[in-house]
Scaffold this motif. Sequence first.
Motif, short mmCIF file in Angstrom:
data_model
loop_
_atom_site.label_atom_id
_atom_site.label_comp_id
_atom_site.label_asym_id
_atom_site.label_seq_id
_atom_site.Cartn_x
_atom_site.Cartn_y
_atom_site.Cartn_z
N HIS A 152 46.79 -6.35 -0.58
CA HIS A 152 47.93 -7.23 -0.82
C HIS A 152 48.31 -7.97 0.47
O HIS A 152 47.77 -7.69 1.55
CB HIS A 152 49.11 -6.42 -1.34
CG HIS A 152 48.84 -5.68 -2.61
ND1 HIS A 152 48.29 -6.30 -3.72
CD2 HIS A 152 49.00 -4.37 -2.95
CE1 HIS A 152 48.15 -5.40 -4.69
NE2 HIS A 152 48.57 -4.23 -4.25
N CYS A 168 53.46 -8.82 -0.88
CA CYS A 168 53.22 -9.68 -2.05
C CYS A 168 51.96 -9.20 -2.76
O CYS A 168 50.87 -9.24 -2.18
CB CYS A 168 53.08 -11.13 -1.61
SG CYS A 168 54.42 -11.73 -0.57
N HIS A 185 53.35 -19.58 -0.03
CA HIS A 185 54.36 -18.89 0.78
C HIS A 185 54.87 -19.77 1.92
O HIS A 185 55.75 -19.34 2.68
CB HIS A 185 53.79 -17.59 1.36
CG HIS A 185 53.43 -16.57 0.31
ND1 HIS A 185 54.38 -15.92 -0.45
CD2 HIS A 185 52.23 -16.09 -0.10
CE1 HIS A 185 53.79 -15.09 -1.29
NE2 HIS A 185 52.48 -15.17 -1.10
N ARG A 194 54.13 -10.00 4.27
CA ARG A 194 54.87 -11.21 4.63
C ARG A 194 56.07 -10.83 5.52
O ARG A 194 56.87 -9.96 5.17
CB ARG A 194 55.35 -11.93 3.38
CG ARG A 194 56.19 -13.19 3.65
CD ARG A 194 56.47 -13.96 2.38
NE ARG A 194 57.17 -13.13 1.39
CZ ARG A 194 57.50 -13.55 0.17
NH1 ARG A 194 57.15 -14.75 -0.24
NH2 ARG A 194 58.14 -12.74 -0.67
N ASP A 209 58.15 -7.95 3.39
CA ASP A 209 57.80 -7.45 2.06
C ASP A 209 56.30 -7.54 1.87
O ASP A 209 55.57 -8.05 2.72
CB ASP A 209 58.56 -8.18 0.96
CG ASP A 209 58.23 -9.67 0.86
OD1 ASP A 209 57.53 -10.20 1.75
OD2 ASP A 209 58.66 -10.31 -0.12
#
Length: 304
Positions: free
Chosen positions: A280, A270, A33, A283, A268
């Motif tokens: 999860h 990821c 990322h 981000r 969001d």
Amino acid sequence: MSNKVTVVCWNLERNGKNDRDLRHRAHERLARHSPHLVLRQEMWGADEDGSAVLYELEHVLGMRGWLGPQSCTAIFADQRVFRTVREWPRTGPMWVLPPTALTMHYLPAGKDALPLAVASFHLNYASGTNRLAETEWLTTWADKQWTAQNGETVRVPALIGGDTNGYPEPGVKGDPALPVLENIQDEPHRAHRSYLGPDGTRHMDTRPDNVLHTAGLRDVARYWATHHDGTPAAVAPTVDAYETHGPDARVDRVYATPELLPAVTDVDVCEVPLEVSDHHIVRLTLDGDHLADILNRSHSAGED
């Protein structure tokens, strides 16, 4: 260098489930990322053998790391973008899993710009009472001070993220619904994630979210979903449904003080396979030029 600033927040289950290869692969996943800040939780064992695990993860990420008390949390930073100017090793008396907290300069903003208060936190799993007290101490990150060049004391913007072990009140398109207490199969988990209200009934625990909002800290995912065409990806679940723990939930969240919100360009979640972690990755991306302007405007406002 791109003017996009990427912040990721992740509770990696038991720091890779005590599996070195899994831990390395997990951080390689983070590195893809291209983050500039990483807010990590469950850093178990990273302080052993002279913090050998921490330094291994620095190498995998290509970032410098700061490990919080008792190896519960950590912050990693790209030192071409962020420089720490102060650590906060004592963050209040109530913590079961102490946060990692730093004051950091965003280097592209210039040496005279205000720094940021940055924290990675993990609220208590089993006690709603303790979780509430921990959150009240978290609010102090919306009240950190900095001495400007002219000697004036100025409040600095804050960016904090972590595992709340509680819920936000649903209010925007895509928000996971609050669990129904009686539908949670594991009875101890019912107690862990709820509290007894003054009406004598139990309520799902949204109090940490309420306290942070009252203190001026805003859930960046909710901000993005509310102000940008109802983007549902911002408020996607950060943990999946479990038979014992209940339905999908958004327990991992990033908060910022309001002056930072105009710099947000995306939020969001990821997805991470369960064999890697039970959480999860959240981000957040910021426009670096806008962030620099905010930090300089805030600094100038403090000098008026």
